[in-house]
Design an enzyme around this catalytic site. Structure first.
Site, short mmCIF file in Angstrom:
data_model
loop_
_atom_site.label_atom_id
_atom_site.label_comp_id
_atom_site.label_asym_id
_atom_site.label_seq_id
_atom_site.Cartn_x
_atom_site.Cartn_y
_atom_site.Cartn_z
N TYR A 1 92.63 60.25 62.80
CA TYR A 1 91.45 60.41 63.66
C TYR A 1 91.61 61.62 64.57
O TYR A 1 90.70 62.44 64.71
CB TYR A 1 91.29 59.12 64.47
CG TYR A 1 90.19 59.12 65.49
CD1 TYR A 1 88.85 59.00 65.11
CD2 TYR A 1 90.46 59.21 66.86
CE1 TYR A 1 87.83 58.97 66.05
CE2 TYR A 1 89.46 59.17 67.80
CZ TYR A 1 88.14 59.05 67.41
OH TYR A 1 87.15 59.03 68.35
N SER B 1 86.95 63.95 70.90
CA SER B 1 87.72 62.88 71.56
C SER B 1 88.84 63.53 72.36
O SER B 1 89.34 64.60 71.97
CB SER B 1 88.33 61.94 70.53
OG SER B 1 89.29 61.10 71.14
P1 NDP Z 1 80.37 52.70 67.58
O1 NDP Z 1 81.10 52.29 66.34
O2 NDP Z 1 80.29 51.77 68.71
O3 NDP Z 1 78.90 53.18 67.18
C1 NDP Z 1 78.78 54.05 66.10
C2 NDP Z 1 77.35 54.45 65.88
O4 NDP Z 1 77.36 55.40 64.83
C3 NDP Z 1 76.45 53.33 65.44
O5 NDP Z 1 75.14 53.60 65.87
C4 NDP Z 1 76.54 53.39 63.91
O6 NDP Z 1 75.38 52.93 63.26
C5 NDP Z 1 76.68 54.88 63.70
N1 NDP Z 1 77.44 55.21 62.51
C6 NDP Z 1 78.64 54.70 62.13
N2 NDP Z 1 79.01 55.26 60.98
C7 NDP Z 1 78.04 56.13 60.65
C8 NDP Z 1 77.83 56.98 59.56
N3 NDP Z 1 78.72 57.06 58.57
N4 NDP Z 1 76.70 57.72 59.52
C9 NDP Z 1 75.78 57.64 60.48
N5 NDP Z 1 75.91 56.84 61.55
C10 NDP Z 1 77.03 56.09 61.62
O7 NDP Z 1 81.10 54.07 68.03
P2 NDP Z 1 81.23 54.75 69.48
O8 NDP Z 1 79.92 54.76 70.16
O9 NDP Z 1 82.42 54.23 70.15
O10 NDP Z 1 81.62 56.26 69.04
C11 NDP Z 1 80.68 57.31 68.96
C12 NDP Z 1 81.42 58.63 68.86
O11 NDP Z 1 82.27 58.78 69.99
C13 NDP Z 1 82.32 58.77 67.64
O12 NDP Z 1 82.27 60.09 67.16
C14 NDP Z 1 83.70 58.47 68.19
O13 NDP Z 1 84.72 59.05 67.42
C15 NDP Z 1 83.59 59.08 69.57
N6 NDP Z 1 84.55 58.58 70.53
C16 NDP Z 1 84.52 57.27 70.92
C17 NDP Z 1 85.44 56.82 71.83
C18 NDP Z 1 85.48 55.42 72.31
O14 NDP Z 1 86.44 55.06 73.00
N7 NDP Z 1 84.51 54.58 72.01
C19 NDP Z 1 86.47 57.73 72.40
C20 NDP Z 1 86.38 59.07 71.92
C21 NDP Z 1 85.46 59.47 71.03
P3 NDP Z 1 75.37 51.61 62.31
O15 NDP Z 1 75.56 50.45 63.22
O16 NDP Z 1 74.04 51.62 61.66
O17 NDP Z 1 76.50 51.78 61.35
#
Ligand code: NDP
Length: 246
Positions: free
Chosen positions: A155, A141
């Site tokens: 975070y 991030s």
């Molecule tokens: P979302 O919460 O929108 O999506 C998360 C995804 O990860 C879902 O498919 C979910 O599946 C899965 N997931 C959640 N928890 C777990 C777990 N414990 N084990 C396996 N899968 C899991 O997140 P984002 O797409 O926004 O974020 C994705 C990545 O990008 C993260 O690492 C986040 O920190 C990073 N990020 C995001 C930013 C943003 O602004 N959105 C900015 C900077 C970094 P399910 O629905 O089945 O739980």
């Protein structure tokens, strides 16, 4: 020939959001793709169907990144099915926005387990099966380098750990032709960080482009780093944040 033809990619946490966009983009570039998810089997199956619809193979594996055994078992399942892992994208991650002093021990443990231990364990398992030319790409991030939004302290600490993990590991596996990079998104409109959410205003104000980013804009950078053209890029932290950290 497509850039990722004959490659196998594993994208963790890819039933929704940034991970789903990455999985679909890597498939569009020619890869067969395995995804993991935690809870939402229907959403994961929809990503698999979208990938199969463009003629690539796909599987979805339920594996909570906080569960080390499940995380490494997921890698083994991919290898059993597809033979190897050429591209690993450590995307699964979570945030628990709140003032740090109010964070419970359980919340702190969970965020470290998913965002840090999950990345380390999955990478270790994948490296056992990663051939020359492999790619390890973690989704860190922009707050892993510079943080301006209160409430993201724990975070940010986990994403800073991903940054240094990337830099350290690049030196250990470079001899095998494997690159290790950290893609650092800024505010991207997803369920985790909705552009209309309570935490959106300060994040938006910190961008130079005055907008949230789209999941496909992160996927495009990941696809480039995964491609053969990026073979000389390793140990870097590549920010796609609309100018947040400028
Ligand atoms: P979302 O919460 O929108 O999506 C998360 C995804 O990860 C879902 O498919 C979910 O599946 C899965 N997931 C959640 N928890 C777990 C777990 N414990 N084990 C396996 N899968 C899991 O997140 P984002 O797409 O926004 O974020 C994705 C990545 O990008 C993260 O690492 C986040 O920190 C990073 N990020 C995001 C930013 C943003 O602004 N959105 C900015 C900077 C970094 P399910 O629905 O089945 O739980």
């Amino acid at each position: 020939m497509s850039k990722l033809e004959n490659k196998v990619a594993l994208v963790t946490g890819a039933s929704r959001g940034i991970g789903a966009a990455i999985a679909k983009r890597l498939a569009a570039d020619g890869a067969d793709v395995a995804i993991t998810y935690a809870k939402d089997v229907k959403a994961a199956e929809a990503v698999v169907s979208a990938i199969e619809a463009i003629g690539r193979k796909a599987i979805a594996i339920q594996a909570d990144a906080a569960d080390s055994s499940a995380a490494s078992a997921a890698v083994e399942q991919v290898v059993k099915q597809f033979g190897r892992v050429d591209v690993l994208v450590n995307n699964a991650g979570t945030a628990i926005p709140k003032p740090f002093e109010e964070a419970t021990l359980e919340e702190i443990d969970r965020i470290i387990a998913i965002n840090v231990r999950g990345v380390l364990v999955t990478t270790q398992a994948a490296l056992k099966h990663m051939p020359h030319g492999g790619r390890i790409i973690s989704i860190g991030s922009c707050v892993g380098e510079r943080t301006m939004t209160p409430g993201l302290t724990a975070y940010a600490a986990t994403k800073g750990a991903v940054k240094m993990f990337t830099q350290g590991l690049s030196r250990e596996v470079g001899g095998r032709g494997i690159t290790v990079n950290n893609v650092q998104p800024g505010p991207i409109d997803t369920d985790l960080n909705p552009a209309s959410g309570d935490w959106a205003a300060p994040q938006l104000a910190n961008t130079a482009l005055n907008r949230y980013g789209h999941v496909d804009e992160v996927a495009a950078l990941v696809a480039f780093v995964a491609s053969p053209e990026a073979a000389y890029i390793t140990g870097t932290n590549l920010t796609v944040d609309g100018g947040t950290n400028a």
